[in-house]
Every structure is written in structure tokens, then in C-alpha cells.
Design an enzyme around this catalytic site. Structure first.
Site, short mmCIF file in Angstrom:
data_model
loop_
_atom_site.label_atom_id
_atom_site.label_comp_id
_atom_site.label_asym_id
_atom_site.label_seq_id
_atom_site.Cartn_x
_atom_site.Cartn_y
_atom_site.Cartn_z
N CYS A 1 0.84 -1.21 0.00
CA CYS A 1 0.00 0.00 0.00
C CYS A 1 0.87 1.26 0.00
CB CYS A 1 -0.92 -0.06 1.22
SG CYS A 1 -1.57 1.50 1.78
N CYS B 1 0.24 3.95 2.66
CA CYS B 1 0.67 3.51 4.00
C CYS B 1 2.14 3.85 4.23
CB CYS B 1 0.49 1.99 4.14
SG CYS B 1 -1.20 1.45 4.01
#
Lengths: 108, 320
Positions: free
Chosen positions: A33, A36
Site C-alpha cells: 500500500c 501507507c
């Protein structure tokens, strides 16, 4: 990774988050991700600047589906702030440091 | 006192970081305002931070992950001492020389930085539909990032709105997880490239709702379905999905530039004579903020290189 940021798992989540004297910010994340990764350095800064007032821990959703499902996480990054083991603030998506701090300021 | 730089770059996608690499190697000590974390594509690294496999960036035989590619570009710019600052520019004024830039309070009397030459690489962002419940259900089934959130829809039906390459890419990616992916598209044919169309048509998990638009997202605490409207007959229908991904196109991140640079009617920055020059002498634009046609990582990087060379020569001509 800085030693200020903890790592939580399905097995250690309750003992760490429920039993904590200070609020705990849990970062639901995964290796794949992009957003993230962007907030990782921000979280490290917050953990260092507010040491003792808040604990910050990462929970890898790939490896820890129980906790991820328990809190209905459907998007990452999701940050949930727990106090006395109860979720208080939920932040979805990557956000700038200033905005993050503002959202959790009542608990610092 | 605001700091003065020969070159300031706004944005850190392939265009901004390539411009940083080239101007840094030209000893111009560029300062890059790379943006702030967000999940809507104006973040450091740009739109590629929200993608997975990039298969068409030359030099990577087996493809590369978007965030990894941006990490490499960033490291390469840093190697030549470009200065990257994780901050968002809130205002620019290109009337005075040097140009003025603000970070934080746009009403502050004193600007944050001054630039002899300015390179604008603010990129583009994904458009949202603007239908009922869309905002409220973001993170609860409505997603702007298939690569971030596809995982949560294992064995569940999802829908993608759009008919271009990004929509096909998302739909194909989502078949790794979802039980079924319905592509909702307003026309009866796709705008996507041939190879992406073929891949989508060949995928048994992908279905198409042609001539359809999403009129409402359904769901109380989580997405439970979509209300569709047929663009030909006007008939309404509903489909049950747990996830909904929007990929209907992009708009330039040009709000910052309004009233400062000449923009096209669609909001993109106007550049002149096949260069990266804008309507203001000394301001150069590159990447998706000035390109609504090619919109590729490689064309973006290419125009970032052009902007760096244009800026370098412009400074040279002025003996700066």
C-alpha cells in the site's frame, strides 16, 4: 523502523491495546500500500515528539485478519485511536501530519 | 526572511522528480515542494503511489511497483542534492521577480520561498462522481485506490465506474480478490487501449453494464449496492456490490495556478510552442498538469526533463 513504533499482531493486540495506560494509535497497513508507506515517517515523528503520552503501533492486515475484521477495516491506511481499549477516533486514508495531530489532539 | 532559490519545483511525481534530477545535476540546487500525504493523488510521488504493477516504464523488463519506482526516482534526485520538502504550496504569486511561494497560511505577509525560475508539476487527480453517499461511504466500500483496498473484497462482488485504461486496470486488478467485477460505463464501447480492452473482455470475472451511469451509492454503514440509470432508455436498476471503485478520469491540480498562469478551458496549464514555457516568462509546466492527452509516467518524466532544460537555459540567458 524506529523503536518508538511498536508492532501488534492478532495475538498481542488485546494485551497491548486494552491494557494500555495511555492512548494507543493503531496503524492498519500492508506492504503493498503506497499511501501507507507515506505516513510511516509521519507516525515516527509523532511517536517521538509525544513519547509517554501516546503509543503507536502498526498492525499488518495481511498477517492479522482477526483484528482487521473485528474493527471492520475496509481501506488502508486506517488509523484507529484506542483509549481504555475502546476505539475513539478513526482516520481513513493518508493525511498530512498537521491534520493527523489535530484529529487526535484531544488525546495527547 | 524567505529563502531564495534559483529553481523551485512544485510536485514530486515523475515530472517533478525528473526536473529535480536534471536541475540538481546542472548545479542549480533545486528546492522541491513534494506535497503532503493523502490518498487522493496529490501526495508525494504522485499518482503512481496508488498503482501496482507498472509494465510500460522502459528499463524494467519485469515491470515495477508504482511506489517502488517513485522511491527510486526520489533517491536519484536526492543523490544529486535536490532538496525535497514534505509540504504543500498554498499560494503562488508570479507577478513579482523573483516569484513568491507560500507554504501554510496563504494570507501570511511574507512568502516561504522565492524562486528565480519556477517549475510547476502538480499533476492531476482522480475525479469523483459526486453522487449521493459517495463521500460518506469512502473507506466503507467506496474507494479511490483499488490497489490499497481491493484486498478487503475477497470473494465479494464489486463495481468499477469508467471506460478508460485506469478503469480496466483497476477492474483486472480487482479480479485477484473479488468474486465478480462489474464495469459500469456510460457508453456502449470503451475508451481504453486495445490491449487493456482485450484483457478485460477475456477475464471471466469481469462483466459490463453498458450505457449505464451510477445515480446513487446504496448502503447504510457500508456499501451494499449501486443504483444505475440506463443512458439510452432512462430505466433505473440496482446491482448488489460491497465495493465501488471510481475511475472515470482526471482533473488537473491547477487550483493553485488560477489567475497566475493561463489555463485551458478544461483547467490544464497552457504551454507554448512545444516547450514547457507557460504564459509567464520564467515559469515552466510539466507532467499531467499540462497534459490531458498522453498522461503516462514516461511522457511525464520526459516533460520534466524538458522543463529542467528550459529553465536552465532561461536562467543562463539572464546570467543567473
Amino acid at each position: 523502523m524506529s523503536e518508538k513504533i511498536e508492532t501488534f499482531t492478532d495475538a498481542t493486540f488485546d494485551e497491548n491495546v486494552k491494557a494500555s495506560d495511555v492512548p494507543v494509535l493503531v496503524d492498519f497497513w500492508a506492504e503493498w500500500c503506497g499511501p501507507c508507506k507515506m505516513i510511516s515517517p509521519v507516525l515516527e515523528e509523532i511517536a517521538q515528539e509525544h513519547e509517554g503520552k501516546i503509543r503507536i503501533g502498526k498492525l499488518n492486515i495481511d498477517d492479522n485478519l482477526d483484528v482487521t475484521r473485528r474493527f471492520d477495516v475496509m481501506s488502508i491506511p486506517t488509523l484507529i485511536l484506542f483509549k481504555d481499549g475502546e476505539p475513539q477516533v478513526r482516520l481513513i486514508g493518508a493525511k498530512p501530519k498537521g491534520q493527523l495531530l489535530e484529529e487526535i489532539s484531544a488525546y495527547l | 526572511m524567505p529563502e531564495r532559490r534559483k529553481v523551485v519545483i512544485i510536485g514530486s511525481g515523475p515530472a517533478g522528480l525528473t526536473a529535480a534530477l536534471y536541475t540538481a545535476r546542472a548545479q542549480l540546487a533545486p528546492l522541491v515542494f513534494e506535497g503532503e500525504p493523502s490518498s487522493t493523488s496529490d501526495q508525494p510521488g504522485g499518482q503512481l503511489m496508488l498503482t501496482t504493477d507498472v509494465e510500460n516504464y522502459p528499463g524494467f523488463v519485469d515491470g515495477i511497483m508504482g511506489p517502488e519506482l517513485m522511491g527510486i526516482m526520489r533517491a536519484q534526485a536526492l543523490r544529486f542534492d535536490a532538496e525535497l520538502r514534505t509540504a504543500k504550496v498554498s499560494r503562488i504569486d508570479v507577478t513579482p521577480r523573483p516569484f513568491e511561494l507560500w507554504v501554510g497560511d496563504p494570507a501570511a505577509e511574507e512568502p516561504t520561498a522565492l524562486a528565480d525560475a519556477l517549475i510547476v508539476a502538480t499533476g492531476a487527480r482522480a475525479l469523483m462522481l459526486g453522487v449521493p453517499n459517495e463521500d460518506r461511504l469512502i473507506g466503507y466500500g467506496v474507494s479511490t485506490c483499488a490497489t490499497c483496498d481491493g484486498f478487503f473484497f475477497r470473494e465479494q462482488p464489486v463495481a468499477v465506474s469508467g471506460g478508460g485504461d485506469s478503469a480496466m486496470e483497476e477492474a483486472i486488478f480487482l479480479t485477484r480478490f473479488a468474486s465478480k467485477v462489474t464495469v459500469v460505463h456510460r457508453r456502449d464501447e470503451l475508451r481504453a487501449s486495445k490491449i487493456m480492452q482485450e484483457r478485460a473482455f477475456a477475464n471471466p470475472k469481469i462483466e459490463f453494464a453498458w450505457n449505464s451511469t451510477v445515480s446513487e451509492i446504496l448502503g447504510d454503514t457500508k456499501v451494499s449496492g449501486l443504483r444505475l440509470q440506463n443512458t439510452v432508455s432512462g430505466d433505473a436498476s440496482e446491482i448488489a456490490v460491497n465495493g465501488f471503485f471510481v475511475a472515470i478520469g482526471h482533473e488537473p491540480n491547477s487550483a493553485l495556478l488560477k489567475g497566475q498562469l493561463e489555463l485551458e478551458a478544461n483547467g490544464y496549464v497552457k504551454t507554448f510552442d512545444g516547450t514547457t514555457r507557460t504564459s509567464v516568462d520564467g515559469v515552466f509546466a510539466c507532467g499531467d498538469v499540462q497534459d490531458h492527452y498522453y498522461r503516462q509516467a514516461i511522457t511525464s518524466a520526459g516533460s520534466g526533463c524538458m522543463a529542467a532544460i528550459d529553465a536552465e537555459r532561461w536562467l543562463e540567458e539572464r546570467g543567473q
